[in-house]
Design a protein around this motif. Structure first.
Motif, PDB file in Angstrom:
ATOM      1  N   ASP A 123      31.750  49.307  39.464  1.00 56.81           N
ATOM      2  CA  ASP A 123      31.426  49.771  40.807  1.00 56.81           C
ATOM      3  C   ASP A 123      29.943  49.624  41.133  1.00 56.81           C
ATOM      4  N   SER A 124      29.091  49.788  40.123  1.00 57.66           N
ATOM      5  CA  SER A 124      27.652  49.690  40.392  1.00 57.66           C
ATOM      6  C   SER A 124      27.265  48.276  40.811  1.00 57.66           C
ATOM      7  N   LEU A 125      28.071  47.286  40.432  1.00 60.08           N
ATOM      8  CA  LEU A 125      27.809  45.886  40.789  1.00 60.08           C
ATOM      9  C   LEU A 125      28.699  45.417  41.931  1.00 60.08           C
ATOM     10  N   GLY A 126      29.689  46.229  42.302  1.00 57.15           N
ATOM     11  CA  GLY A 126      30.626  45.797  43.335  1.00 57.15           C
ATOM     12  C   GLY A 126      31.556  44.702  42.838  1.00 57.15           C
ATOM     13  N   VAL A 127      31.969  44.803  41.571  1.00 54.90           N
ATOM     14  CA  VAL A 127      32.775  43.756  40.937  1.00 54.90           C
ATOM     15  C   VAL A 127      34.014  44.366  40.297  1.00 54.90           C
ATOM     16  N   VAL A 128      35.115  43.635  40.316  1.00 52.74           N
ATOM     17  CA  VAL A 128      36.303  43.991  39.544  1.00 52.74           C
ATOM     18  C   VAL A 128      36.823  42.720  38.867  1.00 52.74           C
ATOM     19  N   GLY A 153      36.583  44.698  49.496  1.00 48.12           N
ATOM     20  CA  GLY A 153      35.224  45.206  49.426  1.00 48.12           C
ATOM     21  C   GLY A 153      34.511  44.943  48.119  1.00 48.12           C
ATOM     22  N   LEU A 154      35.216  44.362  47.140  1.00 49.01           N
ATOM     23  CA  LEU A 154      34.597  44.052  45.850  1.00 49.01           C
ATOM     24  C   LEU A 154      34.671  42.548  45.578  1.00 49.01           C
ATOM     25  N   ILE A 155      33.784  42.057  44.719  1.00 45.60           N
ATOM     26  CA  ILE A 155      33.882  40.679  44.229  1.00 45.60           C
ATOM     27  C   ILE A 155      34.964  40.654  43.159  1.00 45.60           C
ATOM     28  N   ASN A 156      36.055  39.937  43.417  1.00 49.48           N
ATOM     29  CA  ASN A 156      37.195  39.878  42.502  1.00 49.48           C
ATOM     30  C   ASN A 156      37.075  38.642  41.619  1.00 49.48           C
ATOM     31  N   ILE A 157      37.088  38.871  40.307  1.00 45.57           N
ATOM     32  CA  ILE A 157      37.004  37.790  39.332  1.00 45.57           C
ATOM     33  C   ILE A 157      38.298  37.768  38.521  1.00 45.57           C
ATOM     34  N   GLY A 158      39.000  36.638  38.543  1.00 47.29           N
ATOM     35  CA  GLY A 158      40.195  36.479  37.728  1.00 47.29           C
ATOM     36  C   GLY A 158      39.845  35.734  36.451  1.00 47.29           C
ATOM     37  N   VAL A 159      40.237  36.278  35.318  1.00 43.44           N
ATOM     38  CA  VAL A 159      39.987  35.641  34.018  1.00 43.44           C
ATOM     39  C   VAL A 159      41.329  35.159  33.488  1.00 43.44           C
ATOM     40  N   LEU A 160      41.421  33.870  33.201  1.00 41.10           N
ATOM     41  CA  LEU A 160      42.725  33.274  32.883  1.00 41.10           C
ATOM     42  C   LEU A 160      42.558  32.115  31.906  1.00 41.10           C
ATOM     43  N   HIS A 161      43.416  32.085  30.894  1.00 41.57           N
ATOM     44  CA  HIS A 161      43.476  30.966  29.947  1.00 41.57           C
ATOM     45  C   HIS A 161      44.673  30.113  30.336  1.00 41.57           C
ATOM     46  N   THR A 162      44.414  28.912  30.813  1.00 44.93           N
ATOM     47  CA  THR A 162      45.493  28.095  31.379  1.00 44.93           C
ATOM     48  C   THR A 162      45.152  26.616  31.294  1.00 44.93           C
ATOM     49  N   ALA A 163      46.202  25.789  31.241  1.00 40.81           N
ATOM     50  CA  ALA A 163      46.000  24.340  31.304  1.00 40.81           C
ATOM     51  C   ALA A 163      45.806  23.885  32.744  1.00 40.81           C
ATOM     52  N   LEU A 164      46.172  24.742  33.699  1.00 44.50           N
ATOM     53  CA  LEU A 164      46.184  24.386  35.112  1.00 44.50           C
ATOM     54  C   LEU A 164      47.064  23.146  35.295  1.00 44.50           C
ATOM     55  N   GLU A 165      47.184  22.637  36.467  1.00 40.51           N
ATOM     56  CA  GLU A 165      48.042  21.487  36.694  1.00 40.51           C
ATOM     57  C   GLU A 165      47.290  20.194  36.412  1.00 40.51           C
ATOM     58  N   GLY A 166      47.985  19.215  35.861  1.00 46.83           N
ATOM     59  CA  GLY A 166      47.405  17.885  35.701  1.00 46.83           C
ATOM     60  C   GLY A 166      46.558  17.673  34.466  1.00 46.83           C
ATOM     61  N   GLY A 185      43.273  35.161  46.655  1.00 47.66           N
ATOM     62  CA  GLY A 185      42.278  35.954  47.370  1.00 47.66           C
ATOM     63  C   GLY A 185      41.109  36.403  46.513  1.00 47.66           C
ATOM     64  N   TYR A 186      41.019  35.917  45.277  1.00 52.85           N
ATOM     65  CA  TYR A 186      39.878  36.258  44.426  1.00 52.85           C
ATOM     66  C   TYR A 186      38.676  35.410  44.822  1.00 52.85           C
ATOM     67  N   ASP A 187      37.508  35.914  44.456  1.00 50.81           N
ATOM     68  CA  ASP A 187      36.281  35.162  44.746  1.00 50.81           C
ATOM     69  C   ASP A 187      36.001  34.102  43.678  1.00 50.81           C
ATOM     70  N   TYR A 188      36.353  34.415  42.432  1.00 47.57           N
ATOM     71  CA  TYR A 188      36.004  33.521  41.311  1.00 47.57           C
ATOM     72  C   TYR A 188      37.109  33.572  40.265  1.00 47.57           C
ATOM     73  N   TRP A 189      37.479  32.402  39.766  1.00 45.08           N
ATOM     74  CA  TRP A 189      38.421  32.306  38.649  1.00 45.08           C
ATOM     75  C   TRP A 189      37.673  31.781  37.428  1.00 45.08           C
ATOM     76  N   ALA A 190      37.582  32.619  36.393  1.00 46.40           N
ATOM     77  CA  ALA A 190      36.930  32.243  35.131  1.00 46.40           C
ATOM     78  C   ALA A 190      38.019  31.743  34.188  1.00 46.40           C
ATOM     79  N   LEU A 191      38.133  30.418  34.100  1.00 45.83           N
ATOM     80  CA  LEU A 191      39.218  29.820  33.323  1.00 45.83           C
ATOM     81  C   LEU A 191      38.759  29.410  31.935  1.00 45.83           C
ATOM     82  N   GLY A 192      39.734  29.239  31.042  1.00 43.04           N
ATOM     83  CA  GLY A 192      39.510  28.699  29.714  1.00 43.04           C
ATOM     84  C   GLY A 192      40.698  27.850  29.307  1.00 43.04           C
ATOM     85  N   HIS A 193      40.589  27.163  28.199  1.00 39.60           N
ATOM     86  CA  HIS A 193      41.613  26.320  27.560  1.00 39.60           C
ATOM     87  C   HIS A 193      41.289  24.840  27.660  1.00 39.60           C
TER      88      HIS A 193
END
Length: 418
Positions: A123-128, A153-166, A185-193
């Motif tokens: 909350d102090s950073l306005g992030v979830v 009202g918050l910066i939404n960050i999705g963290v996901l381990h995925t191959a994604l498409e292609g 509707g997230y602001d940022y997706w932090a992906l891995g894999h």
């Protein structure tokens, strides 16, 4: 608000193939993933980031050496002293790691659950941050579809381990589409894999940071993580940061203008000199030299990789550069002559060429050759079997490509020796 997004660290990933090279910098390569991660932690402290995200594959499968886990705990302790929390998501390699299941982590490390998505509010950073770890290594469920709605009202960050498409080069774990991520509707997706850096802009900013340290020749170029910063308007800016300690490089050398072995060796030496001059960073390079082109030297180069390697090592020594290690020399040249001039000679070499050409369609010859080669294949070390593409053809019984490649090389070699 500033944070570091990293993924695919593969701490202490075991190295393969190095025993073939007596001059390999084994110790430097053995500690490379740790050294790169230490650099990342130091960078986070120097930049005074607000938090760090690790989007999966911290470890490297069922690796039972607890020194790896103890090293990670020590580095997390450094971040804890700097008041930097870490949000860790387990990927497919972490799911099968014994350390993931048993090792207790420092207080500044929060782990995303695997049974269902979990969220951490800053909350102090306005992030979830929203994420869901892998429970099983082979997770084929679309995890992104289970993530919660964005928090207004918050910066939404999705963290996901995925191959994604292609991404056919990677196992299709946790499959989802880019459109699906944008629609969340997230602001940022932090992906891995996926081990290559990639960024997509749209309704969301979607990023693969790539792996932290290249581990073999298929992972060339600079490696690291990304530093993400939000401006006054809330817009996110992404900057790549490099923390690797050894860099893999493919050096393609066209030897079309070379007429003999010596010309080829000199041309490679000149290319290496140009590479060293163009490399302003002090980071060591592990180089694979790919020799290609239609050249009069093709026949003379036949089966000369070992000798050519020694010539290239001599060129590196002459440069006086201790930052270059030669991983391999691979020959991919072709004969200039398609065989017509030999056919016009009407001599023994012409007869040999016709004989080899006919062998590609001779079932009796192919059967006998396949039996001989299969016997050889059973005696070949696994490392060599994985390094020679024709071995797969031999196992499958398809020798056409092998004979087609050897025929012009053998004839050209014999013609030169004539």
């Amino acid at each position: 608000m500033r944070f570091i997004h990293a993924a695919d660290i593969h701490l202490d990933s075991p190295l393969t193939g190095l025993s073939s090279y007596a001059d390999a910098p084994v110790e430097r390569l053995r500690t490379a993933t740790r050294d790169a991660f230490t650099n990342l932690v130091s960078l986070a402290i120097d930049e005074q980031v607000d938090f760090m995200v690790i989007a999966g594959d911290l470890y490297d499968g069922n690796w039972k050496d607890y020194n790896t886990g103890l090293y990670f705990v020590k580095e997390m302790g450094r971040l804890d002293k700097a008041h930097i929390p870490v949000y860790l998501l387990h990927g497919n390699h972490d799911a099968e790691s014994e350390m993931t299941r048993k090792l207790l982590l420092p207080r500044n490390v929060s782990v995303f659950e695997s049974r269902k998505p979990s969220s951490f509010r800053l909350d102090s950073l306005g992030v979830v941050l929203h994420g869901r770890s892998f429970k099983d290594a082979a997770t084929l469920e679309n995890l992104a579809g289970t993530y919660p709605d964005a928090v207004p009202g918050l910066i939404n960050i999705g963290v996901l381990h995925t191959a994604l498409e292609g991404n056919a080069m990677h196992a299709t774990y946790a499959p989802c589409s880019l459109a699906e991520l944008h629609a969340k509707g997230y602001d940022y997706w932090a992906l891995g894999h996926v081990h290559e850096y990639a960024l997509w802009r749209g309704d969301s900013l979607v990023v693969f940071p790539g792996n932290l340290q290249g581990r073999h020749i298929r992972e060339t170029g600079p490696r690291g993580a990304v530093l993400v910063e939000s401006g006054p308007s809330g817009a996110l800016d992404v900057q790549r940061v490099y923390v690797d300690v050894l860099r893999w490089h493919r050096l393609d050398v066209d030897v079309a203008g070379c007429s003999n072995f010596e010309d080829v060796a000199r041309t490679i030496g000149q290319a290496l000199e140009g590479l060293v001059e163009a490399t302003t960073e002090s980071i060591p390079l592990a180089v694979r030299v790919i020799v290609s082109g239609r050249t009069a030297a093709h026949g003379e180069l036949f089966s000369m990789e070992a000798q050519l390697r020694q010539e290239v090592l001599a060129s590196i020594a002459a440069l006086g550069n201790d930052r270059v290690w030669l991983e391999k020399v691979r020959l991919d040249t072709h004969a200039i002559d398609d065989g017509q001039s030999l056919r016009e000679r009407a001599d023994a070499l012409a007869d040999l060429q016709d004989l080899l050409a006919g062998a590609q369609d001779d079932p009796v010859f192919l059967k006998a050759l396949h039996a001989d080669l299969c016997g050889l294949l059973g005696k070949v070390p696994l490392e060599l079997r994985n390094a020679v593409p024709h071995f797969d053809d031999i196992k499958g019984g398809d020798l056409t490509a092998l004979i087609g490649e050897i025929r012009p090389s053998l004839v050209a070699h014999l013609a030169k020796g004539e």
